[in-house]
Design an enzyme around this catalytic site. Structure first.
Site, short mmCIF file in Angstrom:
data_model
loop_
_atom_site.label_atom_id
_atom_site.label_comp_id
_atom_site.label_asym_id
_atom_site.label_seq_id
_atom_site.Cartn_x
_atom_site.Cartn_y
_atom_site.Cartn_z
N ASP A 4 0.86 31.72 34.45
CA ASP A 4 2.25 31.32 32.92
C ASP A 4 1.08 33.32 31.92
O ASP A 4 1.55 32.35 31.01
CB ASP A 4 1.92 30.56 32.68
CG ASP A 4 3.35 30.89 31.76
OD1 ASP A 4 3.94 31.36 31.51
OD2 ASP A 4 3.52 29.15 30.78
N GLU A 58 13.15 30.57 35.73
CA GLU A 58 12.81 29.60 35.49
C GLU A 58 14.18 29.14 34.85
O GLU A 58 14.30 29.16 33.46
CB GLU A 58 11.79 29.90 34.54
CG GLU A 58 10.84 29.20 33.76
CD GLU A 58 9.68 29.35 32.76
OE1 GLU A 58 8.98 28.53 32.25
OE2 GLU A 58 9.71 30.84 32.92
N HIS A 68 3.78 32.26 38.30
CA HIS A 68 4.00 32.60 37.37
C HIS A 68 3.74 33.22 36.27
O HIS A 68 2.60 33.60 36.10
CB HIS A 68 4.30 31.29 37.01
CG HIS A 68 5.17 30.93 35.58
ND1 HIS A 68 6.83 30.25 36.35
CD2 HIS A 68 5.85 31.49 34.10
CE1 HIS A 68 7.55 30.45 34.61
NE2 HIS A 68 6.96 31.02 34.23
N HIS A 88 3.76 26.91 37.65
CA HIS A 88 2.63 26.77 36.40
C HIS A 88 2.49 25.37 36.23
O HIS A 88 3.56 25.12 34.59
CB HIS A 88 3.45 27.19 36.05
CG HIS A 88 4.25 27.64 34.58
ND1 HIS A 88 5.88 27.25 35.84
CD2 HIS A 88 4.71 28.32 33.66
CE1 HIS A 88 6.80 27.41 34.75
NE2 HIS A 88 6.09 27.88 33.80
N HIS A 113 14.29 23.84 32.96
CA HIS A 113 13.29 24.52 32.29
C HIS A 113 12.95 23.68 30.75
O HIS A 113 13.31 21.39 31.43
CB HIS A 113 13.75 25.42 31.08
CG HIS A 113 12.69 26.26 30.72
ND1 HIS A 113 13.25 26.58 28.84
CD2 HIS A 113 11.35 26.57 31.26
CE1 HIS A 113 11.64 26.61 28.46
NE2 HIS A 113 10.84 26.83 29.43
N ASP A 162 5.41 36.26 32.49
CA ASP A 162 6.38 36.36 32.02
C ASP A 162 6.81 37.28 31.36
O ASP A 162 7.33 37.68 30.38
CB ASP A 162 6.69 35.08 30.87
CG ASP A 162 7.11 33.96 31.60
OD1 ASP A 162 8.10 33.82 31.72
OD2 ASP A 162 6.56 33.19 30.94
N HIS A 217 8.20 22.37 34.88
CA HIS A 217 9.29 21.67 33.72
C HIS A 217 9.61 20.63 33.63
O HIS A 217 10.59 19.39 32.48
CB HIS A 217 9.99 22.51 33.65
CG HIS A 217 9.20 23.66 32.49
ND1 HIS A 217 9.26 23.75 31.73
CD2 HIS A 217 9.26 25.10 32.79
CE1 HIS A 217 8.57 24.70 31.07
NE2 HIS A 217 8.27 25.93 31.95
#
Length: 423
Positions: A352, A155, A48, A244, A182, A50, A223
């Protein structure tokens, strides 16, 4: 992705490195060359990252305004760029195509498409570095050619707007995992950080899992609520993943995986990719943040509308309460726990990066993966153990999903179920 809308500045979370930490670092350095050699022999997956979202909110996806060869010169530097990915020996990156769960779902569909477009444009912009991957075979071929295989992970199930047709189209666009929720509970699935509505998955949510299996899209359970984890693992015919998340027994954050779920992941043949978000790594830091936020809520109640006074009192509180730091060694403790409970065959890495401002000491950016693997060598992990954690476990999970999809596509047609069928 840790909330980018409640950032905690680095300055609040940095404290002096203790002497014991320095000794650990010196000891670890003896194993670093061996760790690098291992990471150059197997594709290192990160579950993961971003960076696509960073490009969205910083420069509107414009490479002309932000060169991915150097993101360190920004006023607020990114944690990812090409030189540091290479230094970290990243062989395979799951790029998160995150969009906020709080926007209208139709808008989320558009923004997710834009993020996928960004990842593909990035691969074309830097063809000497990246190449898009869609299968495990692609990953191995691209790694052998010396490039970073780029995979797309969605995500949050809000991005499909309650539509299996949209889900299928995202698969065709290249998405190979979807995080079921999420931060927000959906019309069909409960999130870990929101009020539950379905005791896990609704009937339509169960159909989403089945259709993901048929497509070959990995079910990502970072999540989601514990009940959703259970339901999804029970329904899924393919290995699941946590892209993650770390171990809740080591740090009690609700985003981590509880011990009672670990045997289910093992039986399913899935993978938990430990994450670097500081408050998911360090229980002390998690408690500190909880105390700070509770104090701030109290001040907001006592001094409603007095913004300057609240800010002054919060600054006083910070001066009186030194923030603990998370560390690389604590992150390794999560891996130790998962190994002891499940074995090394079900562990991966999901940093992450660029989705959080709170990272462990020693893991500040994507260049630091060899340091974590050096620590694991120091702790007695074998070379084969590390090859599994780095990449072989994720390759197995990908192949499991692909084989399941091939079988299911011979058994059934695309699902015609609508969420309205259950209303």
């Amino acid at each position: 992705m840790y909330s980018l809308f409640k950032k905690i500045s680095f300055s609040l979370l940095i404290s002096a490195i203790f002497i014991t930490g320095s000794v650990y670092s010196q000891d670890r350095e003896e194993y670093r060359d061996e760790a690098i050699e291992i990471l150059e022999s197997v594709p290192l997956f990160d579950g993961h990252n971003d960076a696509p979202y960073q490009y969205r909110y910083r420069v509107g996806y414009k490479f002309s305004e932000l060169d991915f060869y150097d993101t360190t010169q920004l006023e607020n530097p990114m944690q990812t760029d090409i030189p540091r990915l290479k230094e970290g020996r990243v062989g395979v990156q799951w790029w998160s195509v995150f969009v906020s769960a709080n926007i209208p779902e139709n808008e989320a569909v558009v923004q997710t498409m834009e993020q996928i477009d960004f990842v593909k444009r990035m691969a074309k912009k830097y063809p000497e570095v990246f190449e898009m991957a869609y299968t495990a075979d692609d990953v191995e071929r691209i790694f052998e050619n010396g490039k970073i295989a780029s995979l797309v992970g969605m995500e949050g199930g809000h991005s499909i707007a309650n539509s299996l047709g949209v889900l299928r189209q995202f698969y065709d666009l290249g998405a190979r995992y979807m995080t079921i929720t999420h931060s927000r509970t959906l019309d069909w699935a409960d999130a870990s950080t929101d009020a539950p509505e379905h005791d896990g998955l609704s009937e339509f949510g169960e159909e989403v899992i089945r259709e993901m299996n048929r497509l070959g899209m990995l079910v990502d359970l970072s999540h989601v609520a514990k009940t959703t984890m259970r339901d999804a693992i029970e329904i899924s015919e393919a290995p699941v993943m946590f892209s993650h998340s770390s171990a809740r027994a080591v740090c009690g954050h609700v985003r981590n995986v509880p011990d009672e779920i670990l045997p289910l992941v093992k039986e399913n043949g899935g993978i938990i990719m430990v994450t670097y978000v500081g408050s998911y790594v360090s229980e002390e830091l998690r408690q500190y943040i909880a105390d700070r936020e509770a104090y701030e809520r109290r001040l907001e109640y006592l001094y409603q509308g007095e913004v300057d006074l609240i800010a002054e009192k919060m600054e006083e509180w910070r001066e009186e309460h030194e923030a603990p730091t998370s560390t690389l060694n604590q992150l390794a403790d999560h891996i130790d726990h998962l190994r002891d409970e499940m074995g090394v065959d079900y562990i991966g890495i999901g940093g992450d990066y660029d989705g959080t401002s709170i990272l462990p000491e020693g893991l500040e950016d994507v260049s630091t993966y060899p340091d974590l693997f050096a620590e694991l060598l120091k702790r007695g992990y074998s070379e084969e153990d590390l090859r599994k954690i780095a990449g072989l476990n994720m390759l197995r999970v990908m192949r499991g999903a692909e084989e399941t999809a091939e079988r299911l596509q011979n058994e059934r047609e695309p699902s015609e179920v609508l969420i309205s069928d259950f209303e």
